[in-house]
Scaffold this motif. Structure first.
Motif, PDB file in Angstrom:
ATOM      1  N   ALA A  35       0.823  -1.212   0.000  1.00 25.56           N
ATOM      2  CA  ALA A  35       0.000   0.000   0.000  1.00 25.56           C
ATOM      3  C   ALA A  35       0.859   1.265   0.000  1.00 25.56           C
ATOM      4  CB  ALA A  35      -0.927   0.002   1.206  1.00 25.56           C
ATOM      5  N   ARG A  36       1.937   1.257   0.773  1.00 21.75           N
ATOM      6  CA  ARG A  36       2.814   2.434   0.877  1.00 21.75           C
ATOM      7  C   ARG A  36       3.983   2.392  -0.101  1.00 21.75           C
ATOM      8  NH1 ARG A  36       3.281   4.322   7.050  1.00 21.75           N
ATOM      9  NH2 ARG A  36       1.163   3.854   7.688  1.00 21.75           N
ATOM     10  N   GLN A  37       4.215   1.231  -0.722  1.00 23.16           N
ATOM     11  CA  GLN A  37       5.347   1.036  -1.623  1.00 23.16           C
ATOM     12  C   GLN A  37       6.659   1.371  -0.919  1.00 23.16           C
ATOM     13  OE1 GLN A  37       5.317  -0.226  -5.135  1.00 23.16           O
ATOM     14  NE2 GLN A  37       3.613  -1.029  -3.938  1.00 23.16           N
ATOM     15  N   GLU A  38       6.833   0.762   0.289  1.00 21.79           N
ATOM     16  CA  GLU A  38       8.020   0.997   1.110  1.00 21.79           C
ATOM     17  C   GLU A  38       8.623  -0.320   1.580  1.00 21.79           C
ATOM     18  OE1 GLU A  38       6.917   5.147   3.409  1.00 21.79           O
ATOM     19  OE2 GLU A  38       6.472   3.246   4.424  1.00 21.79           O
ATOM     20  N   PRO A  39       9.960  -0.429   1.564  1.00 18.96           N
ATOM     21  CA  PRO A  39      10.633  -1.598   2.139  1.00 18.96           C
ATOM     22  C   PRO A  39      11.018  -1.328   3.597  1.00 18.96           C
ATOM     23  CG  PRO A  39      12.221  -0.313   0.920  1.00 18.96           C
ATOM     24  CD  PRO A  39      10.885   0.389   0.786  1.00 18.96           C
ATOM     25  N   TYR A  40      11.116  -2.395   4.391  1.00 21.64           N
ATOM     26  CA  TYR A  40      11.495  -2.279   5.799  1.00 21.64           C
ATOM     27  C   TYR A  40      12.580  -3.300   6.130  1.00 21.64           C
ATOM     28  CZ  TYR A  40       7.017   0.068   5.649  1.00 21.64           C
ATOM     29  OH  TYR A  40       5.983   0.891   5.300  1.00 21.64           O
ATOM     30  N   LEU A  41      13.507  -2.896   6.989  1.00 23.69           N
ATOM     31  CA  LEU A  41      14.623  -3.749   7.387  1.00 23.69           C
ATOM     32  C   LEU A  41      14.156  -5.005   8.111  1.00 23.69           C
ATOM     33  CD1 LEU A  41      17.706  -4.120   7.670  1.00 23.69           C
ATOM     34  CD2 LEU A  41      17.559  -2.836   9.799  1.00 23.69           C
ATOM     35  N   ASP A  42      13.186  -4.846   9.025  1.00 19.63           N
ATOM     36  CA  ASP A  42      12.734  -5.975   9.837  1.00 19.63           C
ATOM     37  C   ASP A  42      11.318  -5.715  10.330  1.00 19.63           C
ATOM     38  OD1 ASP A  42      13.079  -4.060  11.859  1.00 19.63           O
ATOM     39  OD2 ASP A  42      14.972  -4.919  12.538  1.00 19.63           O
ATOM     40  N   ALA A  43      10.784  -6.649  11.128  1.00 17.02           N
ATOM     41  CA  ALA A  43       9.418  -6.521  11.636  1.00 17.02           C
ATOM     42  C   ALA A  43       9.268  -5.291  12.523  1.00 17.02           C
ATOM     43  CB  ALA A  43       9.030  -7.787  12.401  1.00 17.02           C
ATOM     44  N   GLU A  44      10.280  -4.979  13.303  1.00 16.91           N
ATOM     45  CA  GLU A  44      10.217  -3.808  14.173  1.00 16.91           C
ATOM     46  C   GLU A  44      10.070  -2.518  13.354  1.00 16.91           C
ATOM     47  OE1 GLU A  44      12.837  -1.493  17.595  1.00 16.91           O
ATOM     48  OE2 GLU A  44      13.484  -3.463  16.907  1.00 16.91           O
ATOM     49  N   ALA A  45      10.836  -2.394  12.296  1.00 16.90           N
ATOM     50  CA  ALA A  45      10.745  -1.204  11.435  1.00 16.90           C
ATOM     51  C   ALA A  45       9.386  -1.143  10.749  1.00 16.90           C
ATOM     52  CB  ALA A  45      11.864  -1.211  10.402  1.00 16.90           C
ATOM     53  N   SER A  46       8.869  -2.293  10.338  1.00 18.80           N
ATOM     54  CA  SER A  46       7.551  -2.345   9.721  1.00 18.80           C
ATOM     55  C   SER A  46       6.470  -1.885  10.689  1.00 18.80           C
ATOM     56  CB  SER A  46       7.269  -3.771   9.259  1.00 18.80           C
ATOM     57  OG  SER A  46       5.962  -3.892   8.770  1.00 18.80           O
ATOM     58  N   THR A  47       6.555  -2.331  11.929  1.00 18.72           N
ATOM     59  CA  THR A  47       5.592  -1.945  12.949  1.00 18.72           C
ATOM     60  C   THR A  47       5.657  -0.454  13.223  1.00 18.72           C
ATOM     61  OG1 THR A  47       5.719  -4.138  13.956  1.00 18.72           O
ATOM     62  CG2 THR A  47       4.852  -2.377  15.327  1.00 18.72           C
ATOM     63  N   LYS A  48       6.873   0.094  13.297  1.00 23.04           N
ATOM     64  CA  LYS A  48       7.034   1.541  13.520  1.00 23.04           C
ATOM     65  C   LYS A  48       6.415   2.343  12.378  1.00 23.04           C
ATOM     66  CE  LYS A  48      11.179   1.605  16.359  1.00 23.04           C
ATOM     67  NZ  LYS A  48      12.604   1.985  16.432  1.00 23.04           N
ATOM     68  N   ALA A  49       6.555   1.857  11.152  1.00 32.16           N
ATOM     69  CA  ALA A  49       6.009   2.569   9.999  1.00 32.16           C
ATOM     70  C   ALA A  49       4.481   2.596  10.037  1.00 32.16           C
ATOM     71  CB  ALA A  49       6.485   1.920   8.707  1.00 32.16           C
ATOM     72  N   MET A  50       3.887   1.559  10.579  1.00 31.28           N
ATOM     73  CA  MET A  50       2.424   1.443  10.602  1.00 31.28           C
ATOM     74  C   MET A  50       1.813   2.099  11.831  1.00 31.28           C
ATOM     75  SD  MET A  50       1.968  -0.042   7.833  1.00 31.28           S
ATOM     76  CE  MET A  50       2.966  -0.916   6.676  1.00 31.28           C
ATOM     77  N   ALA A  51       2.618   2.452  12.815  1.00 34.64           N
ATOM     78  CA  ALA A  51       2.102   3.043  14.053  1.00 34.64           C
ATOM     79  C   ALA A  51       1.559   4.442  13.793  1.00 34.64           C
ATOM     80  CB  ALA A  51       3.209   3.097  15.108  1.00 34.64           C
ATOM     81  N   PRO A  52       0.460   4.801  14.473  1.00 37.42           N
ATOM     82  CA  PRO A  52      -0.058   6.161  14.326  1.00 37.42           C
ATOM     83  C   PRO A  52       0.957   7.187  14.849  1.00 37.42           C
ATOM     84  CG  PRO A  52      -1.448   4.857  15.802  1.00 37.42           C
ATOM     85  CD  PRO A  52      -0.297   4.005  15.380  1.00 37.42           C
ATOM     86  N   GLN A  53       0.995   8.314  14.206  1.00 35.61           N
ATOM     87  CA  GLN A  53       1.954   9.358  14.608  1.00 35.61           C
ATOM     88  C   GLN A  53       1.413  10.166  15.723  1.00 35.61           C
ATOM     89  OE1 GLN A  53       5.114   9.537  13.439  1.00 35.61           O
ATOM     90  NE2 GLN A  53       4.641   7.632  12.390  1.00 35.61           N
TER      91      GLN A  53
END
Length: 65
Positions: free
Chosen positions: A47-65
């Motif tokens: 959906a965002r067309q973004e790569p992430y290093l690991d699950a932690e980075a993926s979770t941070k990207a999806m967290a509300p700001q």
């Protein structure tokens, strides 16, 4: 380990896979800025067309700001 002459790739991120649009050796994590070799890429957002290093980075990207 990436070589000093490694080139960035351009990918299209799909739900279960990705398509290489421009050949290269790595993509850059959208959260950490770390280089991710294509053979180690396991996390991304279609959906965002973004790569992430690991699950932690993926979770941070999806967290509300």
């Amino acid at each position: 380990m990436l070589k000093p002459e490694a080139r960035p790739a351009k990918l299209q991120y799909l739900t279960n896979n990705f398509r290489v649009l421009v050949d290269g050796d790595f993509v850059t994590c959208a959260v950490t800025g770390a280089r991710i070799p294509l053979d180690e890429l396991r996390y991304w957002s279609a959906a965002r067309q973004e790569p992430y290093l690991d699950a932690e980075a993926s979770t941070k990207a999806m967290a509300p700001q």
